[in-house]
Design a protein around this motif. Structure first.
Motif, PDB file in Angstrom:
ATOM      1  N   GLN A 182       0.846  -1.200   0.000  1.00  0.00           N
ATOM      2  CA  GLN A 182       0.000   0.000   0.000  1.00  0.00           C
ATOM      3  C   GLN A 182       0.874   1.240   0.000  1.00  0.00           C
ATOM      4  N   PHE A 183       0.548   2.176  -0.890  1.00  0.00           N
ATOM      5  CA  PHE A 183       1.380   3.367  -1.074  1.00  0.00           C
ATOM      6  C   PHE A 183       0.487   4.589  -1.263  1.00  0.00           C
ATOM      7  N   PRO A 184       1.066   5.800  -1.037  1.00  0.00           N
ATOM      8  CA  PRO A 184       0.239   7.009  -1.045  1.00  0.00           C
ATOM      9  C   PRO A 184      -0.404   7.328  -2.395  1.00  0.00           C
ATOM     10  N   GLN A 185      -1.587   7.892  -2.291  1.00  0.00           N
ATOM     11  CA  GLN A 185      -2.350   8.301  -3.484  1.00  0.00           C
ATOM     12  C   GLN A 185      -1.545   9.254  -4.372  1.00  0.00           C
ATOM     13  N   ALA A 186      -0.685  10.067  -3.740  1.00  0.00           N
ATOM     14  CA  ALA A 186       0.079  11.078  -4.481  1.00  0.00           C
ATOM     15  C   ALA A 186       0.947  10.461  -5.577  1.00  0.00           C
ATOM     16  N   LEU A 187       1.200   9.151  -5.503  1.00  0.00           N
ATOM     17  CA  LEU A 187       2.075   8.513  -6.500  1.00  0.00           C
ATOM     18  C   LEU A 187       1.336   8.114  -7.779  1.00  0.00           C
ATOM     19  N   LEU A 188       0.014   8.259  -7.790  1.00  0.00           N
ATOM     20  CA  LEU A 188      -0.791   7.690  -8.881  1.00  0.00           C
ATOM     21  C   LEU A 188      -0.236   8.048 -10.273  1.00  0.00           C
ATOM     22  N   ALA A 189      -0.018   9.335 -10.519  1.00  0.00           N
ATOM     23  CA  ALA A 189       0.431   9.755 -11.848  1.00  0.00           C
ATOM     24  C   ALA A 189       1.843   9.260 -12.122  1.00  0.00           C
ATOM     25  N   GLU A 190       2.714   9.362 -11.110  1.00  0.00           N
ATOM     26  CA  GLU A 190       4.094   8.902 -11.308  1.00  0.00           C
ATOM     27  C   GLU A 190       4.130   7.416 -11.676  1.00  0.00           C
ATOM     28  N   LEU A 191       3.221   6.654 -11.117  1.00  0.00           N
ATOM     29  CA  LEU A 191       3.194   5.214 -11.401  1.00  0.00           C
ATOM     30  C   LEU A 191       2.569   4.916 -12.759  1.00  0.00           C
ATOM     31  N   GLY A 192       2.050   5.949 -13.416  1.00  0.00           N
ATOM     32  CA  GLY A 192       1.457   5.739 -14.737  1.00  0.00           C
ATOM     33  C   GLY A 192       0.079   5.112 -14.668  1.00  0.00           C
ATOM     34  N   LEU A 193      -0.575   5.304 -13.530  1.00  0.00           N
ATOM     35  CA  LEU A 193      -1.951   4.804 -13.410  1.00  0.00           C
ATOM     36  C   LEU A 193      -2.900   5.937 -13.787  1.00  0.00           C
ATOM     37  N   PRO A 194      -3.900   5.663 -14.619  1.00  0.00           N
ATOM     38  CA  PRO A 194      -4.778   6.736 -15.074  1.00  0.00           C
ATOM     39  C   PRO A 194      -5.711   7.216 -13.958  1.00  0.00           C
ATOM     40  N   PRO A 195      -6.212   8.446 -14.056  1.00  0.00           N
ATOM     41  CA  PRO A 195      -7.082   8.987 -13.000  1.00  0.00           C
ATOM     42  C   PRO A 195      -8.263   8.068 -12.683  1.00  0.00           C
ATOM     43  N   GLN A 196      -8.820   7.419 -13.715  1.00  0.00           N
ATOM     44  CA  GLN A 196     -10.001   6.577 -13.441  1.00  0.00           C
ATOM     45  C   GLN A 196      -9.659   5.342 -12.622  1.00  0.00           C
ATOM     46  N   SER A 197      -8.360   5.044 -12.470  1.00  0.00           N
ATOM     47  CA  SER A 197      -8.003   3.881 -11.641  1.00  0.00           C
ATOM     48  C   SER A 197      -8.209   4.186 -10.156  1.00  0.00           C
ATOM     49  N   TRP A 198      -8.323   5.483  -9.831  1.00  0.00           N
ATOM     50  CA  TRP A 198      -8.569   5.872  -8.435  1.00  0.00           C
ATOM     51  C   TRP A 198     -10.055   5.697  -8.139  1.00  0.00           C
ATOM     52  N   ALA A 199     -10.443   4.451  -7.933  1.00  0.00           N
ATOM     53  CA  ALA A 199     -11.862   4.140  -7.755  1.00  0.00           C
ATOM     54  C   ALA A 199     -11.968   2.860  -6.955  1.00  0.00           C
ATOM     55  N   ILE A 200     -13.136   2.660  -6.393  1.00  0.00           N
ATOM     56  CA  ILE A 200     -13.377   1.489  -5.554  1.00  0.00           C
ATOM     57  C   ILE A 200     -13.208   0.189  -6.365  1.00  0.00           C
ATOM     58  N   ASP A 201     -13.519   0.247  -7.675  1.00  0.00           N
ATOM     59  CA  ASP A 201     -13.301  -0.949  -8.500  1.00  0.00           C
ATOM     60  C   ASP A 201     -11.945  -0.891  -9.214  1.00  0.00           C
ATOM     61  N   GLY A 202     -11.064  -0.002  -8.751  1.00  0.00           N
ATOM     62  CA  GLY A 202      -9.717   0.103  -9.313  1.00  0.00           C
ATOM     63  C   GLY A 202      -8.669  -0.166  -8.246  1.00  0.00           C
ATOM     64  N   VAL A 203      -7.691   0.735  -8.129  1.00  0.00           N
ATOM     65  CA  VAL A 203      -6.586   0.495  -7.193  1.00  0.00           C
ATOM     66  C   VAL A 203      -6.772   1.182  -5.839  1.00  0.00           C
TER      67      VAL A 203
END
Ligand code: ADP
Ligand code: GLC
Length: 493
Positions: A182-203
């Motif tokens: 488990q890692f901080p939300q702030a890393l989402l873009a750096e990890l190359g995960l798209p904004p829509q992955s920030w969801a209950i059915d995502g990561v």
């Protein structure tokens, strides 16, 4: 390593396995054993596995003159190379990224014992490149399946999912729900995960990026390493916060038992033993017991019941209960030989016990492959009092070595050991002793039961013989993985 012939008449299938440790190069537990043995077993099912893993120093050394098959211009701050190599009989793809992986020792922990501060990037990189290879980044290679092992590889199904179609099928195998990444939300873009992955059915997972959570949410199929654990993880008691998601995805969850590499673990050929033996020459185990007692400074006592433990020392393994039950064990005249490493409090506890009970308790604190084999061959019984155990490999080795497992009735332990109750003994089905719930009291009762069985040599030999006759090989599990993979590819059309 003997060449294993393809016996399957079905079309060959290509699987890219993604994993963060691999026996015999880098190993912290059973994951490394499985990552090594499963591809060899799948070859006989007509499934060609290539294994993608980080280029740790030990892996690069083993890969020798590995050729560069692809270059990545920027992988979290520096370029990286993908190198193909054959090592230990496996087809490896090594992610050579010195800024992420050129660190010796434990693959996850810095020398101070803490997680490496860039583990989020180190293992996202592995998963990201697995997905890229899955999509054809490497010329001439198009896997049908990307098979991610544990949290370190778990973003691979997520990257594949968000990358659109066409894509290979993805399988997420859980070896241990206790480690989730488990890692901080702030890393989402750096990890190359798209904004829509920030969801209950995502990561998204309770406000963090959950690597294992993402893999479980987005893989086409989920497996874990025993049928009982597959059922347990859908309950709050064993689900570690992910049981709701696992219930929701129950139709794609299955439990496939691990096997044991029966070449690595074979008492008839094992080079580590004082005396080789098999089921027909069980009396030769006595020489191994004597050698183990001598090596560890235990009293030379052929008639004392010698318990062995080969284990990571962590809460999961329930060995704090063994420390509590030690007076009862010693009161029965038994001895204990432990080889293990892990939590400082447990290491200290077993060191102190060895000092307090010289000649009766021996604790080798450290990682020692040869000694692990000698314990299996020399101890009379193997103690595995785990609070939870996804599969467990040491009880499988114990069965194969005529070392009677005494284990908690959880997970893969419940699936692989048959308790010596009256019915099972009468039916000649018993292979060990199981206890539940996992408490000091029940452990002490199990020790008493084991001591009673030990006092009946004919019954004890029956347990050993039945255990040694158990099939702990990869043959049946490999068929199940092969069927799962073929089913996924077929349903994808
Ligand atoms: P886990 O993966 O939870 O640690 P398993 O039983 O699946 O448990 O696998 C553990 C593997 O690691 C086995 O191959 C076992 O022999 C080995 N092992 C564990 N601790 C040690 C140790 N201290 N020295 C040598 N081998 C060990
Ligand atoms: C894990 C589990 C263990 C399992 C191993 C290999 O580390 O704790 O039970 O046998 O993975 O699947």
């Amino acid at each position: 390593m003997a060449l294993r012939r393809t016996s399957s008449a079905q079309a060959p299938l290509a699987v890219l396995a993604v994993v963060s440790e691999l026996y015999p190069f880098v190993k912290t537990g059973g994951l490394a054993d499985v990552a090594y043995a499963l591809p060899l077993a799948l070859a006989t099912e007509g499934i060609a596995v290539r294994t993608l893993l980080p280029g740790y120093p030990a892996v690069l050394a083993a890969a020798g003159d590995a050729s560069t098959v692809h270059e990545f211009a920027d992988l979290f701050g520096a370029p990286a190379r993908l190198r193909a190599a054959q090592a230990a009989g496996l087809d490896l793809l090594v992610l050579d990224a010195p800024h992420l992986y050129a660190r010796v020792g434990n693959p996850y922990l810095a020398p101070d014992g803490k997680e490496w501060p860039d583990n989020a990037q180190r293992f996202a990189a592995l998963a990201q490149k697995a997905a890229a290879i899955g999509r054809g980044a490497m010329a001439g290679y198009a896997p049908d399946i990307v098979h991610a092992h544990d949290w370190q590889a778990a973003l691979a199904p997520a990257y594949l999912h968000y990358g659109g179609t066409p894509r290979p099928r993805s399988v997420m195998t859980v070896h241990n729900l206790g480690y989730q990444g488990q890692f901080p939300q702030a890393l989402l873009a750096e990890l190359g995960l798209p904004p829509q992955s920030w969801a209950i059915d995502g990561v998204e997972y309770y406000g963090n990026i959950g690597y294992l959570k993402g893999g479980l949410a987005l893989a086409d199929a989920i497996t874990t390493v025993s049928p009982t654990y597959a059922a347990e993880i859908r309950t709050p008691e064993f689900g570690m916060g992910l049981d709701g998601l696992l219930r929701q995805r129950a139709d794609v969850v299955s439990g496939i038992l691990n096997g044991l590499d029966t070449d690595v673990w074979n008492p008839a050929t094992d080079p580590h033993l004082a005396q080789k033996y098999d089921a027909a020459t069980l009396e030769r185990r006595a020489a191994n017991k004597a050698a183990l007692q001598a090596q560890l400074g235990l009293a030379s006592a052929p008639d004392a019941l010698l318990y062995g433990v080969v284990s990571r020392l962590s809460w999961q393994k329930g060995l704090d209960l063994l420390l509590e039950a030690l007076p009862a064990l010693l009161h029965q005249g038994a001895q204990l030989a432990l080889v293990g490493t892990g939590d400082a409090a447990l290491e200290d506890g077993f060191r102190a016990a060895a000092l307090r009970y010289p000649g009766r308790v021996a604790a080798l604190i450290g990682y020692d492959e040869a000694l692990a084999h000698r314990v299996q061959a020399g101890a009379d019984a193997l103690l595995v009092p785990s609070r939870y155990e996804p599969c467990g490999l040491t009880q499988l080795a114990a069965l194969r070595y005529g070392c009677v497992p005494v284990a908690a009735r959880v997970g893969g332990l419940a699936d692989t050991v048959v308790d010596a109750n009256e019915m099972a003994l009468a039916a000649d089905a018993a292979t060990g002793v199981l206890f539940a719930p996992v408490t000091r009291e029940r452990l002490e009762l199990a020790l008493a039961h084991t001591a009673a069985l030990w006092r009946q040599p004919a019954v004890w030999r029956q347990l050993q013989a039945r255990g040694m006759a158990s099939d702990v090989s990869w043959a049946a599990p490999a068929r199940r993985y092969a069927a799962l993979f073929r089913g996924l590819v077929a349903s994808a059309g």
